[in-house]
Design a protein around this motif. Structure first.
Motif, PDB file in Angstrom:
ATOM      1  N   ASN A  13       8.625 -87.247  11.871  1.00  7.13           N
ATOM      2  CA  ASN A  13       8.961 -85.902  11.373  1.00  7.13           C
ATOM      3  C   ASN A  13      10.211 -85.349  12.021  1.00  7.13           C
ATOM      4  O   ASN A  13      10.653 -84.260  11.683  1.00  7.13           O
ATOM      5  CB  ASN A  13       7.827 -84.907  11.677  1.00  7.13           C
ATOM      6  CG  ASN A  13       6.576 -85.280  10.921  1.00  7.13           C
ATOM      7  OD1 ASN A  13       6.669 -85.817   9.816  1.00  7.13           O
ATOM      8  ND2 ASN A  13       5.426 -85.032  11.520  1.00  7.13           N
ATOM      9  N   HIS A  14      10.737 -86.066  12.992  1.00  9.68           N
ATOM     10  CA  HIS A  14      11.822 -85.520  13.785  1.00  9.68           C
ATOM     11  C   HIS A  14      13.178 -85.837  13.144  1.00  9.68           C
ATOM     12  O   HIS A  14      13.544 -87.000  12.973  1.00  9.68           O
ATOM     13  CB  HIS A  14      11.753 -86.111  15.193  1.00  9.68           C
ATOM     14  CG  HIS A  14      12.815 -85.627  16.083  1.00  9.68           C
ATOM     15  ND1 HIS A  14      12.700 -84.449  16.803  1.00  9.68           N
ATOM     16  CD2 HIS A  14      14.045 -86.115  16.364  1.00  9.68           C
ATOM     17  CE1 HIS A  14      13.799 -84.255  17.484  1.00  9.68           C
ATOM     18  NE2 HIS A  14      14.637 -85.258  17.237  1.00  9.68           N
ATOM     19  N   VAL A  15      13.898 -84.767  12.797  1.00  9.01           N
ATOM     20  CA  VAL A  15      15.213 -84.964  12.177  1.00  9.01           C
ATOM     21  C   VAL A  15      16.255 -85.165  13.287  1.00  9.01           C
ATOM     22  O   VAL A  15      16.455 -84.287  14.120  1.00  9.01           O
ATOM     23  CB  VAL A  15      15.604 -83.736  11.334  1.00  9.01           C
ATOM     24  CG1 VAL A  15      16.951 -83.972  10.665  1.00  9.01           C
ATOM     25  CG2 VAL A  15      14.536 -83.449  10.291  1.00  9.01           C
ATOM     26  N   ASN A  36      23.236 -83.771  24.460  1.00  9.53           N
ATOM     27  CA  ASN A  36      22.193 -84.796  24.457  1.00  9.53           C
ATOM     28  C   ASN A  36      21.196 -84.520  23.339  1.00  9.53           C
ATOM     29  O   ASN A  36      20.843 -83.369  23.104  1.00  9.53           O
ATOM     30  CB  ASN A  36      21.443 -84.800  25.787  1.00  9.53           C
ATOM     31  CG  ASN A  36      22.109 -85.713  26.793  1.00  9.53           C
ATOM     32  OD1 ASN A  36      23.096 -86.377  26.474  1.00  9.53           O
ATOM     33  ND2 ASN A  36      21.585 -85.725  27.991  1.00  9.53           N
ATOM     34  N   GLY A  37      20.796 -85.562  22.659  1.00 11.75           N
ATOM     35  CA  GLY A  37      19.847 -85.397  21.557  1.00 11.75           C
ATOM     36  C   GLY A  37      20.510 -84.991  20.255  1.00 11.75           C
ATOM     37  O   GLY A  37      19.838 -84.669  19.280  1.00 11.75           O
ATOM     38  N   ALA A  38      21.852 -85.010  20.225  1.00 10.24           N
ATOM     39  CA  ALA A  38      22.596 -84.545  19.052  1.00 10.24           C
ATOM     40  C   ALA A  38      22.568 -85.540  17.893  1.00 10.24           C
ATOM     41  O   ALA A  38      22.977 -85.210  16.786  1.00 10.24           O
ATOM     42  CB  ALA A  38      24.051 -84.268  19.438  1.00 10.24           C
ATOM     43  N   GLY A  39      22.127 -86.764  18.183  1.00  8.34           N
ATOM     44  CA  GLY A  39      22.088 -87.773  17.126  1.00  8.34           C
ATOM     45  C   GLY A  39      23.252 -88.755  17.177  1.00  8.34           C
ATOM     46  O   GLY A  39      23.464 -89.517  16.230  1.00  8.34           O
ATOM     47  N   LYS A  40      23.977 -88.776  18.293  1.00  5.48           N
ATOM     48  CA  LYS A  40      25.157 -89.639  18.384  1.00  5.48           C
ATOM     49  C   LYS A  40      24.775 -91.127  18.343  1.00  5.48           C
ATOM     50  O   LYS A  40      25.353 -91.903  17.580  1.00  5.48           O
ATOM     51  CB  LYS A  40      25.931 -89.324  19.683  1.00  5.48           C
ATOM     52  CG  LYS A  40      26.305 -87.858  19.814  1.00  5.48           C
ATOM     53  CD  LYS A  40      27.064 -87.566  21.106  1.00  5.48           C
ATOM     54  CE  LYS A  40      26.291 -87.842  22.382  1.00  5.48           C
ATOM     55  NZ  LYS A  40      25.115 -86.945  22.601  1.00  5.48           N
ATOM     56  N   SER A  41      23.800 -91.493  19.184  1.00  5.39           N
ATOM     57  CA  SER A  41      23.366 -92.904  19.185  1.00  5.39           C
ATOM     58  C   SER A  41      22.739 -93.266  17.841  1.00  5.39           C
ATOM     59  O   SER A  41      22.955 -94.366  17.319  1.00  5.39           O
ATOM     60  CB  SER A  41      22.345 -93.154  20.300  1.00  5.39           C
ATOM     61  OG  SER A  41      22.919 -92.934  21.555  1.00  5.39           O
ATOM     62  N   THR A  42      22.002 -92.315  17.297  1.00  8.52           N
ATOM     63  CA  THR A  42      21.367 -92.535  15.984  1.00  8.52           C
ATOM     64  C   THR A  42      22.422 -92.837  14.922  1.00  8.52           C
ATOM     65  O   THR A  42      22.250 -93.732  14.089  1.00  8.52           O
ATOM     66  CB  THR A  42      20.546 -91.286  15.597  1.00  8.52           C
ATOM     67  OG1 THR A  42      19.552 -91.068  16.606  1.00  8.52           O
ATOM     68  CG2 THR A  42      19.883 -91.452  14.248  1.00  8.52           C
ATOM     69  N   LEU A  43      23.518 -92.095  14.975  1.00 16.87           N
ATOM     70  CA  LEU A  43      24.591 -92.299  13.994  1.00 16.87           C
ATOM     71  C   LEU A  43      25.150 -93.721  14.087  1.00 16.87           C
ATOM     72  O   LEU A  43      25.342 -94.395  13.060  1.00 16.87           O
ATOM     73  CB  LEU A  43      25.700 -91.263  14.234  1.00 16.87           C
ATOM     74  CG  LEU A  43      26.765 -91.176  13.160  1.00 16.87           C
ATOM     75  CD1 LEU A  43      26.232 -90.410  11.958  1.00 16.87           C
ATOM     76  CD2 LEU A  43      28.021 -90.484  13.700  1.00 16.87           C
TER      77      LEU A  43
HETATM   78  P1  ADP Z   1      22.168 -88.659  21.438  1.00 17.85           P
HETATM   79  O1  ADP Z   1      22.607 -90.065  21.462  1.00 17.85           O
HETATM   80  O2  ADP Z   1      23.148 -87.736  20.814  1.00 17.85           O
HETATM   81  O3  ADP Z   1      21.777 -88.167  22.802  1.00 17.85           O
HETATM   82  P2  ADP Z   1      19.979 -89.731  19.879  1.00 17.85           P
HETATM   83  O4  ADP Z   1      20.617 -90.195  18.656  1.00 17.85           O
HETATM   84  O5  ADP Z   1      19.611 -90.740  20.904  1.00 17.85           O
HETATM   85  O6  ADP Z   1      20.868 -88.562  20.536  1.00 17.85           O
HETATM   86  O7  ADP Z   1      18.649 -88.947  19.517  1.00 17.85           O
HETATM   87  C1  ADP Z   1      18.625 -87.883  18.589  1.00 17.85           C
HETATM   88  C2  ADP Z   1      17.245 -87.293  18.551  1.00 17.85           C
HETATM   89  O8  ADP Z   1      16.315 -88.252  18.059  1.00 17.85           O
HETATM   90  C3  ADP Z   1      16.710 -86.895  19.923  1.00 17.85           C
HETATM   91  O9  ADP Z   1      15.960 -85.721  19.788  1.00 17.85           O
HETATM   92  C4  ADP Z   1      15.853 -88.045  20.324  1.00 17.85           C
HETATM   93  O10 ADP Z   1      14.833 -87.650  21.199  1.00 17.85           O
HETATM   94  C5  ADP Z   1      15.309 -88.519  19.007  1.00 17.85           C
HETATM   95  N1  ADP Z   1      15.064 -89.964  19.008  1.00 17.85           N
HETATM   96  C6  ADP Z   1      15.951 -90.928  19.315  1.00 17.85           C
HETATM   97  N2  ADP Z   1      15.415 -92.155  19.188  1.00 17.85           N
HETATM   98  C7  ADP Z   1      14.140 -91.956  18.815  1.00 17.85           C
HETATM   99  C8  ADP Z   1      13.048 -92.822  18.502  1.00 17.85           C
HETATM  100  N3  ADP Z   1      13.173 -94.142  18.564  1.00 17.85           N
HETATM  101  N4  ADP Z   1      11.881 -92.251  18.140  1.00 17.85           N
HETATM  102  C9  ADP Z   1      11.731 -90.902  18.058  1.00 17.85           C
HETATM  103  N5  ADP Z   1      12.726 -90.031  18.322  1.00 17.85           N
HETATM  104  C10 ADP Z   1      13.905 -90.544  18.678  1.00 17.85           C
END
Ligand code: ADP
Ligand code: MG
Length: 239
Positions: A13-15, A36-43
């Motif tokens: 559920n976490h965007v 931190n938590g901005a979604g950078k690694s996710t991107l």
């Molecule tokens: P950043 O790299 O900008 O610090 P991330 O992309 O790592 O941020 O994470 C973005 C959000 O998604 C954060 O709130 C993080 O806790 C959450 N998140 C990252 N990876 C996972 C995962 N595998 N499962 C659940 N939540 C995640």
């Protein structure tokens, strides 16, 4: 080269990334910044395709998609694994030759050359477990050089490194870019971003700003990213 079209990524559920659109130009040097938590690694993970998008699309040239280099945050390689610097760097040839194939005859020369570039050629036979964090990061940069990818994605490559190493690795990134590579780097140090990265994307789940670094790094934009970060409790973390 890459077109992000209204992409969203969620974990359950976490965007993590919401409705982000921007274009990456061929040969560009981009910093990705945000709390931190901005979604950078996710991107970055969405670009390499290890995370599915919930919405939107990432359009990327298939030839480039097949040949990208990615350095994850805090490298996940188990350094207690008994592998030498040579083998670690030579893995950069896998995309060229396929994994577990014999190395081409010029592999040794190419590994030497890549290690020379990062000042590590005298460590070629060392087990990676004996290297400092900075030396290991240099070795991973040598491997990326050998990969010779057109698109390079780096996730906080300077974390926990000493100043001389940061300077050397920054110069290598700029050299790759001068050679025509497109580079996206997640960074925390805004001085490095200002000095070395012409383009920037400021992320706080949403894309707060994108464009020339000068235009992106305004007090207003940074404030907005903090305001958004407060909504997910990331405010105590630095940008
Ligand atoms: P950043 O790299 O900008 O610090 P991330 O992309 O790592 O941020 O994470 C973005 C959000 O998604 C954060 O709130 C993080 O806790 C959450 N998140 C990252 N990876 C996972 C995962 N595998 N499962 C659940 N939540 C995640
Ligand atoms: Mg991250």
């Amino acid at each position: 080269m890459i077109k992000f079209e209204n992409i969203s990524v969620t974990y359950g559920n976490h965007v993590a990334v919401e409705d982000v659109s921007f274009d990456v130009q061929d040969g560009g040097l981009y910093a990705i910044i945000g709390p931190n938590g901005a979604g950078k690694s996710t991107l970055l993970k969405a670009i390499i395709g290890i995370l599915p998008l919930t919405k939107g699309a990432i359009n990327i040239d298939p030839a480039i998609a097949a040949h990208m280099a990615y350095l994850p945050q805090q490298s996940n390689i188990d350094r207690s694994f008994p592998i030498s610097v040579f083998d670690t760097v030579a893995m950069g040839l896998w995309q060229e030759i396929g994994p577990f194939q014999n190395y081409p005859p010029d592999a040794t020369d190419r590994v030497h050359q890549a290690l020379n570039e990062v000042g590590m050629s005298s460590y070629i036979n060392r087990p990676i477990g004996t290297l400092s964090g900075g030396q290991f990061q240099r070795v991973l940069f040598a491997r990326m050089s050998l990969q010779n990818a057109d698109l390079i994605l780096l996730d906080e490559p300077f974390n926990n490194l000493d100043e001389p190493t940061i300077e050397d690795l920054t110069n290598i990134i700029m050299k790759w870019n001068k050679a025509g590579k497109t580079i996206l780097t997640v960074l925390h140090d805004l001085d490095i971003v200002r000095d070395c990265f012409p383009q920037a994307a400021l992320l706080a789940r949403h894309l707060v700003a994108f464009g020339s670094t000068e235009d992106v790094l305004t007090v207003d934009n940074i404030r907005t990213s903090y305001r958004l970060a407060r909504q997910w409790g990331g405010i105590n973390q630095h940008v």
